[in-house]
Write an enzyme that holds these catalytic residues in place. Sequence first.
Site, short mmCIF file in Angstrom:
data_model
loop_
_atom_site.label_atom_id
_atom_site.label_comp_id
_atom_site.label_asym_id
_atom_site.label_seq_id
_atom_site.Cartn_x
_atom_site.Cartn_y
_atom_site.Cartn_z
N ASP A 9 0.85 -1.19 0.00
CA ASP A 9 0.00 0.00 0.00
C ASP A 9 0.89 1.24 0.00
O ASP A 9 1.79 1.37 0.83
CB ASP A 9 -0.90 -0.01 1.24
CG ASP A 9 -2.09 0.92 1.10
OD1 ASP A 9 -2.14 1.65 0.10
OD2 ASP A 9 -2.95 0.91 1.99
N ASP A 103 -3.55 2.50 -5.56
CA ASP A 103 -2.37 2.52 -4.69
C ASP A 103 -2.20 1.25 -3.85
O ASP A 103 -1.47 1.25 -2.86
CB ASP A 103 -2.43 3.73 -3.76
CG ASP A 103 -3.67 3.73 -2.87
OD1 ASP A 103 -4.54 2.87 -3.07
OD2 ASP A 103 -3.76 4.60 -1.98
N GLU A 104 -2.85 0.16 -4.26
CA GLU A 104 -2.84 -1.05 -3.43
C GLU A 104 -2.67 -2.30 -4.29
O GLU A 104 -3.31 -2.43 -5.32
CB GLU A 104 -4.15 -1.11 -2.64
CG GLU A 104 -4.19 -2.17 -1.56
CD GLU A 104 -5.45 -2.06 -0.72
OE1 GLU A 104 -5.55 -2.79 0.27
OE2 GLU A 104 -6.33 -1.25 -1.07
#
Length: 393
Positions: A9, A103-104
């Site tokens: 993350d 973003d993960e």
Amino acid sequence: MERQIIHIDLDSFFVSVECRSNPRLLNRPVAIGGSGDRGVVASCSYEARKYGVHSAMPGKLAKQLCPDLIFIRGDYESYSKASLEVTQIIDEQVPVFEKTSIDEFYIDMTGMDKFFGTLKHARELREKVIQETGLPISFGLSKNKTVSKVATGLAKPNGYKHVDYGTERPFLAPLPVQKIPMIGDKTAESLRRMGIQKVQTLQEMPCKLLESAFGKSGITIWEKANGIDLSPVVPYTERKSLSSENTFEQDTMDTEMLEALLVAMTEDLCSKMRKEHFLCGCVAVKIRYSDFNTHTQQIKVPYTSADHLLIPQVKELFKKLYNRRMLIRLIGVRFSNLVHGHHQINLFQDSEEQIHLYQAMDKLNKRFGSKTVFRAIGMGIENRSFNPFNGIM
């Protein structure tokens, strides 16, 4: 064979990208979103969080909590490019990965220990991302997605945590129940009313009791609390576009019906985008006349998945296209330039009420079937002599 799942993350991703462009923002309370009476915080720095600021908070309240808060409107195109930088690095370094948002990521390193240590490789991958992009990143490593995601949360900011095989239950036990993925505020409140605040209590409860209280979700809660999660890492493929087309049984010039159909198509595609965590940056409308001549017009738009922002664009494109006053055989809508992003935290210009409305609509349509809730203009479309969604792709 022991599974080895990494969860990655990017820390305060939107803010980190802005700080990379403007280093003067480093170590300062920063929020992405709108600061006006109806604005909403999309993301904020850790310095802002110390004051109680968090995502989805009204901008006005955030400013009251932190008077020195710096608001930035946000540039989704730059965030998308930064996400692509990280995605390309991960793609070059691992055998299988899943991108669940902008973003993960999840990475499956099962079986790779015989070639090199998984933890060592994860640390090296993290350092490579930091060095090549300048973005802070955290990761968790364990035997499944749930435990790795929880570990990442505890490793933030800009750190990592490894949960050894067989230690999942004691690792989770002392944590508050909200740390378990899928347990939101409402479920946590229901659990508190049952006297349950720590994960250990969930672990020790009979699964049947949670099932009676929460249905099938209760079983999943119990499994996650006990570190059980067999869900696979789904190999990542980038979807390029979403589209919907309809070919009519009888050619038509009914512009009122055509406009209603375009609205219904747009609504359905927007719902699909939000479900798959996409935002689009380009809208196109296509019409095919009875003589088979086909015409398309498109326009770039600020990244969004919001019906109320895209419907006017679709209508305007149709008005520009339909200038021959001939019978129409086919009509279609396409959203392209898709990027990963969560609708509920990225509608920079939306009010808190608007965001909650979309969340409620999506929840109802997911639970009771698509088109359970939709705009009045689309009423009766399904009862015409055609299917308005026969071409969704």
